[in-house]
Write a protein that holds these residues in place. Sequence first.
Motif, PDB file in Angstrom:
ATOM      1  N   ARG A 143       7.900  -1.737   7.490  1.00  0.00           N
ATOM      2  CA  ARG A 143       9.134  -2.494   7.291  1.00  0.00           C
ATOM      3  C   ARG A 143       8.786  -3.962   7.289  1.00  0.00           C
ATOM      4  N   VAL A 144       8.994  -4.613   6.156  1.00  0.00           N
ATOM      5  CA  VAL A 144       8.722  -6.038   6.032  1.00  0.00           C
ATOM      6  C   VAL A 144      10.044  -6.767   6.216  1.00  0.00           C
ATOM      7  N   PRO A 145      10.139  -7.655   7.191  1.00  0.00           N
ATOM      8  CA  PRO A 145      11.408  -8.336   7.428  1.00  0.00           C
ATOM      9  C   PRO A 145      11.699  -9.369   6.346  1.00  0.00           C
ATOM     10  N   ALA A 146      12.945  -9.803   6.296  1.00  0.00           N
ATOM     11  CA  ALA A 146      13.334 -10.848   5.357  1.00  0.00           C
ATOM     12  C   ALA A 146      12.680 -12.159   5.772  1.00  0.00           C
ATOM     13  N   MET A 147      12.174 -12.897   4.795  1.00  0.00           N
ATOM     14  CA  MET A 147      11.504 -14.164   5.096  1.00  0.00           C
ATOM     15  C   MET A 147      11.633 -15.104   3.919  1.00  0.00           C
ATOM     16  N   ARG A 148      11.285 -16.337   4.157  1.00  0.00           N
ATOM     17  CA  ARG A 148      11.324 -17.350   3.098  1.00  0.00           C
ATOM     18  C   ARG A 148      10.171 -17.127   2.126  1.00  0.00           C
ATOM     19  N   ALA A 149      10.242 -17.808   0.994  1.00  0.00           N
ATOM     20  CA  ALA A 149       9.207 -17.650  -0.022  1.00  0.00           C
ATOM     21  C   ALA A 149       7.862 -18.170   0.471  1.00  0.00           C
ATOM     22  N   SER A 150       7.866 -19.260   1.228  1.00  0.00           N
ATOM     23  CA  SER A 150       6.606 -19.802   1.734  1.00  0.00           C
ATOM     24  C   SER A 150       5.968 -18.842   2.736  1.00  0.00           C
ATOM     25  N   GLU A 151       6.807 -18.206   3.564  1.00  0.00           N
ATOM     26  CA  GLU A 151       6.294 -17.249   4.543  1.00  0.00           C
ATOM     27  C   GLU A 151       5.758 -16.003   3.845  1.00  0.00           C
ATOM     28  N   LEU A 152       6.476 -15.542   2.823  1.00  0.00           N
ATOM     29  CA  LEU A 152       6.009 -14.384   2.069  1.00  0.00           C
ATOM     30  C   LEU A 152       4.700 -14.700   1.361  1.00  0.00           C
ATOM     31  N   GLY A 153       4.567 -15.916   0.877  1.00  0.00           N
ATOM     32  CA  GLY A 153       3.313 -16.329   0.254  1.00  0.00           C
ATOM     33  C   GLY A 153       2.147 -16.281   1.226  1.00  0.00           C
ATOM     34  N   GLN A 154       2.398 -16.653   2.473  1.00  0.00           N
ATOM     35  CA  GLN A 154       1.345 -16.594   3.486  1.00  0.00           C
ATOM     36  C   GLN A 154       0.936 -15.143   3.762  1.00  0.00           C
ATOM     37  N   VAL A 155       1.927 -14.241   3.827  1.00  0.00           N
ATOM     38  CA  VAL A 155       1.616 -12.828   4.068  1.00  0.00           C
ATOM     39  C   VAL A 155       0.821 -12.254   2.900  1.00  0.00           C
ATOM     40  N   LEU A 156       1.230 -12.582   1.677  1.00  0.00           N
ATOM     41  CA  LEU A 156       0.528 -12.064   0.508  1.00  0.00           C
ATOM     42  C   LEU A 156      -0.885 -12.618   0.415  1.00  0.00           C
ATOM     43  N   ARG A 157      -1.058 -13.877   0.771  1.00  0.00           N
ATOM     44  CA  ARG A 157      -2.406 -14.471   0.767  1.00  0.00           C
ATOM     45  C   ARG A 157      -3.278 -13.801   1.827  1.00  0.00           C
ATOM     46  N   THR A 158      -2.691 -13.471   2.977  1.00  0.00           N
ATOM     47  CA  THR A 158      -3.438 -12.762   4.004  1.00  0.00           C
ATOM     48  C   THR A 158      -3.893 -11.400   3.497  1.00  0.00           C
ATOM     49  N   LEU A 159      -3.023 -10.715   2.762  1.00  0.00           N
ATOM     50  CA  LEU A 159      -3.391  -9.422   2.204  1.00  0.00           C
ATOM     51  C   LEU A 159      -4.528  -9.569   1.185  1.00  0.00           C
TER      52      LEU A 159
END
Length: 111
Positions: A88-104
């Motif tokens: 379950r991925v919580p709702a987040m801002r675009a900048s935060e989602l970008g950080q998660v995707l970069r981590t992946l």
Amino acid sequence: MKKADFRLPCHAGLSRKSQTGYQYSIGVHAMNTEAQIIASPMPFVKSETAKKHPRLVREPLKSQDITVPFKALGRHIAKCQRKRQSVRVPAMRASELGQVLRTLELKRAYA
């Protein structure tokens, strides 16, 4: 034994097909309808005047710029993906989602 004499119902009022369409007889008066295609004069689906939004190309995030909670979330998502579990991925801002995707991306590159 005799079969029952049932009459099949015909189309209500439909007397015959004429060259221009169907002729309906309603009481004494007959109504003629013609087959027409109704089309809009303006193209609504694909407009040639539609402008495309410019895409902003940004520099990729460095691994030092990613905050600790989003690194942990990225690691958690990667671990659950290896185990084929849902996450379950919580709702987040675009900048935060970008950080998660970069981590992946980093996790897959070094895994």
